[in-house]
Design a protein around this motif. Structure first.
Motif, mmCIF file in Angstrom:
data_model
loop_
_atom_site.group_PDB
_atom_site.id
_atom_site.type_symbol
_atom_site.label_atom_id
_atom_site.label_comp_id
_atom_site.label_asym_id
_atom_site.label_seq_id
_atom_site.Cartn_x
_atom_site.Cartn_y
_atom_site.Cartn_z
ATOM 1 N N LEU A 1 8.254 -0.586 -8.310
ATOM 2 C CA LEU A 1 9.576 -1.144 -7.463
ATOM 3 C C LEU A 1 8.942 -2.733 -6.740
ATOM 4 N N LEU A 2 7.353 -1.890 -6.812
ATOM 5 C CA LEU A 2 6.838 -3.657 -5.820
ATOM 6 C C LEU A 2 6.697 -4.040 -6.977
ATOM 7 N N TYR A 3 6.650 -4.710 -7.967
ATOM 8 C CA TYR A 3 7.110 -6.065 -9.025
ATOM 9 C C TYR A 3 8.302 -5.982 -9.019
ATOM 10 N N ALA A 4 9.840 -5.433 -8.829
ATOM 11 C CA ALA A 4 10.779 -4.963 -8.782
ATOM 12 C C ALA A 4 10.508 -6.193 -7.954
ATOM 13 N N ILE A 5 10.756 -5.686 -6.149
ATOM 14 C CA ILE A 5 10.683 -6.771 -4.902
ATOM 15 C C ILE A 5 10.134 -8.194 -4.872
ATOM 16 N N GLY A 6 9.074 -7.997 -5.523
ATOM 17 C CA GLY A 6 8.301 -9.212 -5.778
ATOM 18 C C GLY A 6 8.873 -10.638 -6.547
ATOM 19 N N PHE A 7 9.223 -9.553 -7.393
ATOM 20 C CA PHE A 7 10.134 -10.234 -8.639
ATOM 21 C C PHE A 7 11.327 -11.405 -7.786
ATOM 22 N N CYS A 8 12.378 -10.290 -7.147
ATOM 23 C CA CYS A 8 13.179 -10.876 -7.080
ATOM 24 C C CYS A 8 12.851 -12.193 -5.453
ATOM 25 N N GLY A 9 11.679 -11.418 -4.781
ATOM 26 C CA GLY A 9 11.525 -12.369 -3.977
ATOM 27 C C GLY A 9 11.360 -13.618 -4.200
ATOM 28 N N LEU A 10 10.806 -13.431 -4.983
ATOM 29 C CA LEU A 10 9.821 -15.570 -5.400
ATOM 30 C C LEU A 10 11.129 -15.451 -5.716
ATOM 31 N N ALA B 1 1.054 -1.020 0.109
ATOM 32 C CA ALA B 1 0.161 -0.036 0.232
ATOM 33 C C ALA B 1 0.655 1.147 0.590
ATOM 34 N N ILE B 2 1.565 0.988 0.682
ATOM 35 C CA ILE B 2 2.854 2.186 0.842
ATOM 36 C C ILE B 2 3.314 2.528 -1.234
ATOM 37 N N LEU B 3 4.053 1.602 -1.052
ATOM 38 C CA LEU B 3 4.545 1.648 -2.713
ATOM 39 C C LEU B 3 3.780 2.602 -3.655
ATOM 40 N N ILE B 4 2.422 1.980 -3.576
ATOM 41 C CA ILE B 4 0.889 2.213 -4.411
ATOM 42 C C ILE B 4 1.049 3.708 -4.231
ATOM 43 N N LYS B 5 1.159 4.206 -3.016
ATOM 44 C CA LYS B 5 0.496 5.146 -2.644
ATOM 45 C C LYS B 5 2.257 5.977 -3.092
ATOM 46 N N TYR B 6 2.579 5.872 -3.235
ATOM 47 C CA TYR B 6 3.795 6.843 -3.677
ATOM 48 C C TYR B 6 4.431 6.214 -5.105
ATOM 49 N N ASP B 7 3.648 5.934 -5.902
ATOM 50 C CA ASP B 7 3.548 5.601 -7.328
ATOM 51 C C ASP B 7 4.748 5.065 -7.305
ATOM 52 N N LEU B 8 5.012 3.748 -6.775
ATOM 53 C CA LEU B 8 5.514 2.628 -6.439
ATOM 54 C C LEU B 8 5.705 1.230 -7.140
ATOM 55 N N GLU B 9 4.931 1.890 -7.761
ATOM 56 C CA GLU B 9 4.496 0.439 -8.503
ATOM 57 C C GLU B 9 5.929 -0.757 -8.732
ATOM 58 N N ILE C 1 1.428 -10.005 -7.270
ATOM 59 C CA ILE C 1 0.902 -10.787 -8.323
ATOM 60 C C ILE C 1 -1.010 -10.836 -8.132
ATOM 61 N N GLY C 2 -0.711 -11.087 -7.149
ATOM 62 C CA GLY C 2 -2.435 -10.738 -6.769
ATOM 63 C C GLY C 2 -2.900 -8.802 -7.249
ATOM 64 N N TYR C 3 -2.128 -8.368 -6.904
ATOM 65 C CA TYR C 3 -2.647 -6.707 -7.102
ATOM 66 C C TYR C 3 -2.154 -6.537 -8.454
ATOM 67 N N PHE C 4 -1.372 -7.056 -9.458
ATOM 68 C CA PHE C 4 -1.186 -7.238 -10.792
ATOM 69 C C PHE C 4 -2.290 -7.516 -11.537
ATOM 70 N N LEU C 5 -3.217 -8.776 -11.708
ATOM 71 C CA LEU C 5 -4.359 -9.473 -11.730
ATOM 72 C C LEU C 5 -5.385 -9.142 -11.693
#
Length: 342
Positions: A158-167, A148-156, A209-213
């Protein structure tokens, strides 16, 4: 968010898939009892690991739908805060209920260590790693809030990048990949979290992923055949790898979870009874929350008389189902809340 997205607030097949995944989780926790059953072992190795990713994707999807229905970024934070507080309250109530059992367990495991070390182990377990099957609630709350914080500051991105690396790091951790310096990341992960079921390796990747879908909901409708093909191919590959003993390479469960979600997302012509769908959803929550309670606590003596692993699984599911029915029938609100029932 487009208007067409707002119309689909309830998706029947999601509730049925939730119940299926809850049963897959039960098999994971009874794997030692089922070790002599080749079919059950194959299902656990090749299919069960998709269950929790599916749950997190579902949570991320519906969280995103709520956020998209509010144009203000401030509303996104407020909505997420309420959801996360609810998850954390449920998590800590379950944690308190399990504390006597964990005290006995940790005394036997760390009996010769200092009290300070024991306290630190408890802190890691309860506040970082998560306790029992309820780690899901802790990690989900953390992940939604960070997202939510990343989305609030238009950092989608970054959210995807962190999610991909974490996965990727999570898959390498579970595969015990210890070359190219990954072993140091794995050791750090173990030191902090104790396992891969944490914010960075499970929570944020599947929430993203849920957010993207959710953002691409309209493009997913009609993709049933593609999802079934990819689900089938990934499952076949998993079964082949399993049959040849390549257990560390059984890492296609993210594809299974995503495809299962897309399949479950599709509208269907058949009109399910709302009570049946509500029952599937409530039953999935009760089975998920209660099966380990019956395994390790309430039904321990009973299981001493049940030699069959499948019999123990059936008993745990049956007892969880009875609790679900009684609590719903009597409308016991506090217990319904604790079991995430509707």
């Amino acid at each position: 968010m487009q208007e067409s997205k707002n119309k689909h607030t309830h998706i029947p097949l999601i509730d049925i898939s939730r119940l299926l995944c809850a049963l897959l989780v039960v098999l994971i926790h009874f794997r030692s009892q089922l070790s002599l059953n080749p079919i059950s072992t194959m299902i656990i190795k090749c299919f069960s690991n998709q269950a929790v990713p599916f749950f997190i994707i579902v949570s991320g999807f519906f969280w995103a739908k709520k956020c998209f229905n509010n144009k203000s970024n401030n509303n996104i934070i407020e909505i997420t805060k309420r959801i996360c507080i609810n998850f954390l309250l449920i998590y800590f109530v379950w944690t308190i209920l399990w504390t006597p059992w964990f005290i006995d367990l940790y005394k036997s495991m760390y009996g010769g260590t200092s009290k300070l070390y024991l306290i630190l182990v408890f802190i890691r377990r309860y506040f970082i790693a998560g306790q029992g099957v309820y780690w899901f609630l802790l990690v989900l709350a953390e992940s939604l809030f960070v997202a939510a914080i990343l989305i609030k500051y238009d950092l989608e991105k970054l959210l995807y990048a962190i999610g991909f690396c974490g996965l990727i790091l999570g898959l390498l951790y579970d595969a015990n990949f210890n070359v190219l310096g990954i072993q140091y990341i794995n050791r750090l992960c173990y030191l902090i979290f104790g396992w891969s079921n944490n914010l960075f390796m499970k929570g944020l990747p599947y929430v993203a992923i849920g957010y993207f879908l959710s953002k691409n909901y309209d493009t997913l409708i009609g993709k049933t055949k593609s999802a079934i093909i990819f689900y089938s191919l990934s499952s076949i590959i998993m079964i082949i790898l399993y049959s040849y003993g390549y257990y560390d390479l059984l890492c296609l469960h993210p594809i299974q979870a995503i495809c299962l979600f897309i399949i479950s997302l599709q509208p269907i012509k058949y009109q399910f009874n709302k009570l049946i769908l509500e029952g599937c959803r409530n039953l999935s929550s009760c089975i998920y929350y209660l099966h380990t309670a019956f395994k390790y606590g309430l039904a321990t003596l009973l299981f001493n008389y049940i030699n069959s692993g499948l019999g123990q699984v059936f008993t745990a599911v049956l007892l969880s189902s009875i609790v679900c029915y009684v609590v719903k029938k009597l409308n016991i609100k506090p217990v319904m809340w604790l079991l995430s029932m509707k």
